[in-house]
Write a protein that holds these residues in place. Structure first.
Motif, PDB file in Angstrom:
ATOM      1  N   GLU A 146      46.534  43.105  36.276  1.00  0.00           N
ATOM      2  CA  GLU A 146      46.536  43.965  36.999  1.00  0.00           C
ATOM      3  C   GLU A 146      47.693  44.549  35.444  1.00  0.00           C
ATOM      4  OE1 GLU A 146      46.409  46.081  39.576  1.00  0.00           O
ATOM      5  OE2 GLU A 146      45.271  44.113  39.895  1.00  0.00           O
ATOM      6  N   ASP A 147      47.792  43.628  34.274  1.00  0.00           N
ATOM      7  CA  ASP A 147      48.593  44.024  33.088  1.00  0.00           C
ATOM      8  C   ASP A 147      47.833  43.702  31.766  1.00  0.00           C
ATOM      9  OD1 ASP A 147      48.217  41.039  32.940  1.00  0.00           O
ATOM     10  OD2 ASP A 147      49.991  40.536  32.564  1.00  0.00           O
ATOM     11  N   GLY A 148      46.454  43.188  31.833  1.00  0.00           N
ATOM     12  CA  GLY A 148      46.077  43.670  31.149  1.00  0.00           C
ATOM     13  C   GLY A 148      45.224  42.444  30.739  1.00  0.00           C
ATOM     14  N   GLU A 149      46.751  40.872  30.378  1.00  0.00           N
ATOM     15  CA  GLU A 149      46.734  40.109  29.683  1.00  0.00           C
ATOM     16  C   GLU A 149      46.643  38.743  30.231  1.00  0.00           C
ATOM     17  OE1 GLU A 149      46.822  38.950  26.535  1.00  0.00           O
ATOM     18  OE2 GLU A 149      46.574  41.777  26.092  1.00  0.00           O
ATOM     19  N   THR A 150      47.521  38.709  31.659  1.00  0.00           N
ATOM     20  CA  THR A 150      47.449  37.529  32.954  1.00  0.00           C
ATOM     21  C   THR A 150      46.329  37.697  33.686  1.00  0.00           C
ATOM     22  OG1 THR A 150      49.688  36.717  31.900  1.00  0.00           O
ATOM     23  CG2 THR A 150      48.727  35.632  34.250  1.00  0.00           C
ATOM     24  N   VAL A 151      45.399  36.720  34.472  1.00  0.00           N
ATOM     25  CA  VAL A 151      44.325  37.368  35.183  1.00  0.00           C
ATOM     26  C   VAL A 151      45.018  36.661  36.080  1.00  0.00           C
ATOM     27  CG1 VAL A 151      41.707  36.833  36.207  1.00  0.00           C
ATOM     28  CG2 VAL A 151      42.020  36.408  33.527  1.00  0.00           C
ATOM     29  N   ASN A 152      44.487  37.752  37.431  1.00  0.00           N
ATOM     30  CA  ASN A 152      45.861  37.511  38.512  1.00  0.00           C
ATOM     31  C   ASN A 152      45.111  36.875  39.944  1.00  0.00           C
ATOM     32  OD1 ASN A 152      46.051  39.739  38.680  1.00  0.00           O
ATOM     33  ND2 ASN A 152      47.763  40.242  39.740  1.00  0.00           N
ATOM     34  N   ARG A 153      43.796  37.320  39.588  1.00  0.00           N
ATOM     35  CA  ARG A 153      42.589  37.033  40.635  1.00  0.00           C
ATOM     36  C   ARG A 153      41.388  37.481  40.193  1.00  0.00           C
ATOM     37  NH1 ARG A 153      44.971  38.457  45.686  1.00  0.00           N
ATOM     38  NH2 ARG A 153      46.927  39.818  44.622  1.00  0.00           N
ATOM     39  N   PHE A 154      40.105  36.955  41.506  1.00  0.00           N
ATOM     40  CA  PHE A 154      39.271  36.660  40.882  1.00  0.00           C
ATOM     41  C   PHE A 154      38.024  37.042  42.246  1.00  0.00           C
ATOM     42  CE2 PHE A 154      40.767  33.211  37.948  1.00  0.00           C
ATOM     43  CZ  PHE A 154      39.524  34.002  36.946  1.00  0.00           C
ATOM     44  N   PHE A 155      37.309  38.128  41.512  1.00  0.00           N
ATOM     45  CA  PHE A 155      36.204  38.753  42.830  1.00  0.00           C
ATOM     46  C   PHE A 155      35.250  37.977  42.036  1.00  0.00           C
ATOM     47  CE2 PHE A 155      32.845  41.263  42.994  1.00  0.00           C
ATOM     48  CZ  PHE A 155      32.452  41.966  44.447  1.00  0.00           C
ATOM     49  N   SER A 156      34.723  37.103  43.437  1.00  0.00           N
ATOM     50  CA  SER A 156      33.757  36.489  43.393  1.00  0.00           C
ATOM     51  C   SER A 156      33.075  37.453  45.159  1.00  0.00           C
ATOM     52  CB  SER A 156      33.585  34.876  43.944  1.00  0.00           C
ATOM     53  OG  SER A 156      32.893  34.144  43.695  1.00  0.00           O
ATOM     54  N   TYR A 157      31.222  36.598  44.300  1.00  0.00           N
ATOM     55  CA  TYR A 157      30.380  37.384  45.022  1.00  0.00           C
ATOM     56  C   TYR A 157      29.054  36.255  44.999  1.00  0.00           C
ATOM     57  CZ  TYR A 157      26.246  39.963  45.928  1.00  0.00           C
ATOM     58  OH  TYR A 157      24.804  40.151  47.150  1.00  0.00           O
ATOM     59  N   VAL A 158      28.550  36.061  46.038  1.00  0.00           N
ATOM     60  CA  VAL A 158      27.855  34.602  45.991  1.00  0.00           C
ATOM     61  C   VAL A 158      26.338  35.424  47.158  1.00  0.00           C
ATOM     62  CG1 VAL A 158      26.909  32.895  47.385  1.00  0.00           C
ATOM     63  CG2 VAL A 158      28.893  33.413  46.725  1.00  0.00           C
ATOM     64  N   ARG A 159      25.074  35.160  46.111  1.00  0.00           N
ATOM     65  CA  ARG A 159      23.787  35.332  46.535  1.00  0.00           C
ATOM     66  C   ARG A 159      23.011  34.226  47.193  1.00  0.00           C
ATOM     67  NH1 ARG A 159      20.498  38.662  43.783  1.00  0.00           N
ATOM     68  NH2 ARG A 159      19.495  36.512  42.381  1.00  0.00           N
ATOM     69  N   LEU A 160      22.396  33.643  48.442  1.00  0.00           N
ATOM     70  CA  LEU A 160      21.508  32.097  48.466  1.00  0.00           C
ATOM     71  C   LEU A 160      20.577  33.040  48.712  1.00  0.00           C
ATOM     72  CD1 LEU A 160      24.148  30.321  50.911  1.00  0.00           C
ATOM     73  CD2 LEU A 160      23.460  30.238  48.210  1.00  0.00           C
ATOM     74  N   ASP A 161      19.847  32.469  48.055  1.00  0.00           N
ATOM     75  CA  ASP A 161      17.644  32.873  47.703  1.00  0.00           C
ATOM     76  C   ASP A 161      17.001  31.817  48.697  1.00  0.00           C
ATOM     77  OD1 ASP A 161      17.787  35.403  47.453  1.00  0.00           O
ATOM     78  OD2 ASP A 161      18.087  34.767  45.231  1.00  0.00           O
ATOM     79  N   PRO A 162      15.973  31.432  49.565  1.00  0.00           N
ATOM     80  CA  PRO A 162      16.140  30.306  50.102  1.00  0.00           C
ATOM     81  C   PRO A 162      14.868  29.352  49.256  1.00  0.00           C
ATOM     82  CG  PRO A 162      15.017  31.950  51.081  1.00  0.00           C
ATOM     83  CD  PRO A 162      16.134  32.963  49.680  1.00  0.00           C
ATOM     84  N   LEU A 163      14.868  28.263  48.800  1.00  0.00           N
ATOM     85  CA  LEU A 163      14.226  27.660  47.779  1.00  0.00           C
ATOM     86  C   LEU A 163      12.767  27.255  49.001  1.00  0.00           C
ATOM     87  CD1 LEU A 163      16.592  24.933  45.658  1.00  0.00           C
ATOM     88  CD2 LEU A 163      14.750  27.107  44.665  1.00  0.00           C
ATOM     89  N   ASP A 164      11.781  26.702  48.690  1.00  0.00           N
ATOM     90  CA  ASP A 164      10.236  26.739  48.687  1.00  0.00           C
ATOM     91  C   ASP A 164      10.011  27.682  49.470  1.00  0.00           C
ATOM     92  OD1 ASP A 164      12.404  23.267  49.499  1.00  0.00           O
ATOM     93  OD2 ASP A 164      11.314  24.306  47.447  1.00  0.00           O
TER      94      ASP A 164
END
Length: 164
Positions: A146-164
């Motif tokens: 919010e202040d341009g210096e201190t990170v105060n949150r993370f946005f996280s996005y996940v994708r799971l793709d099948p293997l095999d």
């Protein structure tokens, strides 16, 4: 917590240097880039439910918890999308270190710390073969400030793709 996650080979990339990772990641990153403009970091207001509607079930927001050394020690999940909760478990309001086994928590914290250090989004990739079904994991961490210096949150996005 679903057992098994975290046993795969995990690679972490600055988002701008990541290998091909899919249209979903490209769209999300373009959205954040357009919102950020000349600011050093994106802000929470850039997490637009309208613009990101398709991806919301796979989104989490994480509040950083700082250690005495000024580095990231843990994080508290403040929002955990329904699809990611179904794939893992519901961990809203839990700390990363209480919700995940130690090696997974360490890599989540290290990934977010790296995003802080480079002041940019990062993408983690791994093949998880100790879960059923086997999946290829892609996870994006976008630091928010919010202040341009201190990170105060993370946005996280996940994708799971099948293997095999």
């Amino acid at each position: 917590m679903k057992q098994g996650y975290g046993d795969g080979n995990y690679s972490l990339y600055p988002a701008k240097d990541a290998p091909v990772f899919g249209e979903d990641f490209a769209t999300i990153l373009k959205h954040f880039e357009a919102c950020r403009g000349i600011r050093a970091f994106n802000q929470k207001k850039d997490v637009s439910p309208v613009a990101l509607k398709t991806y919301l079930p796979w989104v989490s927001l994480i509040e950083p918890l700082w250690g005495g050394d000024g580095r990231l020690a843990d994080g508290r999940v403040t929002l955990h999308g329904s699809a990611v909760a179904g794939a893992y478990s519901e961990i809203t309001h839990k700390r990363v270190r209480e919700a995940h086994k130690p090696d997974v928590a360490d890599r989540v914290i290290a990934s977010m710390q790296h995003a802080i250090d480079i002041r940019a989004a990062v993408i983690g990739v791994s093949d998880e073969r100790h879960v059923t079904p086997h999946v290829h994991l892609h996870i994006l961490y976008v630091p928010l400030s919010e202040d341009g210096e201190t990170v105060n949150r993370f946005f996280s996005y996940v994708r799971l793709d099948p293997l095999d």
